[in-house]
Design an enzyme around this catalytic site. Structure first.
Site, short mmCIF file in Angstrom:
data_model
loop_
_atom_site.label_atom_id
_atom_site.label_comp_id
_atom_site.label_asym_id
_atom_site.label_seq_id
_atom_site.Cartn_x
_atom_site.Cartn_y
_atom_site.Cartn_z
CD1 TRP A 108 -22.72 -30.35 -32.00
CD2 TRP A 108 -23.60 -31.23 -33.84
NE1 TRP A 108 -23.26 -31.57 -31.66
CE2 TRP A 108 -23.81 -32.13 -32.77
CE3 TRP A 108 -24.09 -31.58 -35.11
CZ2 TRP A 108 -24.47 -33.34 -32.93
CZ3 TRP A 108 -24.75 -32.78 -35.27
CH2 TRP A 108 -24.93 -33.65 -34.20
CG HIS B 184 -31.17 -29.83 -28.07
ND1 HIS B 184 -30.70 -28.75 -28.78
CD2 HIS B 184 -30.56 -30.93 -28.61
CE1 HIS B 184 -29.84 -29.17 -29.70
NE2 HIS B 184 -29.75 -30.48 -29.62
#
Length: 204
Positions: free
Chosen positions: A15, A55
């Site tokens: 990412w 998360h």
């Protein structure tokens, strides 16, 4: 056995905001007289990994609180390679009787390819659809179950609301649709929001 894990090395796509993977030999046999000792750094969401609800939800379960039996057992690989948006209607004819784990094969992020700029979208209604069919783990060959630029993470939240857990970043090159035995155990990381896994399919 079929390894469906992405390799972790300096070239592993990550990412854009995340810590790239790195491995360093911090002490060699020449230094210690007996062993090589290495260390690595990475994001919890690099390559093949599971998401813990923490998360995307401050009150969600962390990795060490997840039931590990979720990540070992029979799994159905479903071919959705023609879909740019995956909906419950696309899966209506799939026999999910007795299926606890599903992996969706999109073939849009081949192993070794750069981090994608766009991916197929998973309709958030899949949360209730999978729950109604008894599915508790959904895997994808994508970096996320939501669009890459999503801030609301609607599908993540829909999955959590329906007690469905998430496996992301598997690689399914050459894997046919059908039933397999899955092993994709996360590390026992206390308080963590995710964990890399070594994901393996075994033909049954």
């Amino acid at each position: 056995m079929i390894d469906i894990s992405r390799t972790l090395n300096a070239d592993t796509p990550t990412w854009p905001e995340d810590e790239p993977f790195s491995y360093d030999l911090t002490a060699s046999i020449a230094d210690t007289g007996s062993v090589n000792i290495g260390q690595f750094t990475t994001s919890c969401h690099t390559a093949t990994h599971i998401d813990a609800p923490f998360h995307f939800n401050n009150s969600g379960l962390t990795v060490d609180q997840l039931p590990i039996d979720l990540y070992v057992g029979r799994v159905l690989v479903v071919d959705v390679t023609t879909k740019q948006r995956i909906t419950p209607e696309d899966l209506a004819l799939i026999d999910l009787q007795g299926v606890r784990r599903v992996i969706l094969k999109t073939d849009t992020w081949p192993n070794g390819a750069p981090f994608p700029t766009e991916i197929p979208e998973l309709d958030a209604r899949l949360g209730s659809f999978f729950h109604e069919h008894g599915v508790e783990l959904v895997g994808v060959d994508l970096p996320s179950v939501d669009p890459l630029d999503s801030k609301t993470l609607d599908t993540h939240h829909a999955f959590e609301a329906n007690d469905i857990h998430i496996l992301e970043g598997v690689t399914l090159d050459g894997v046919e649709a059908g039933l397999y035995h899955l092993s994709a155990l996360p590390l026992k990381l206390e308080g963590a929001d995710g964990s890399p896994v070594r994901a393996i399919l075994q033909e049954i």
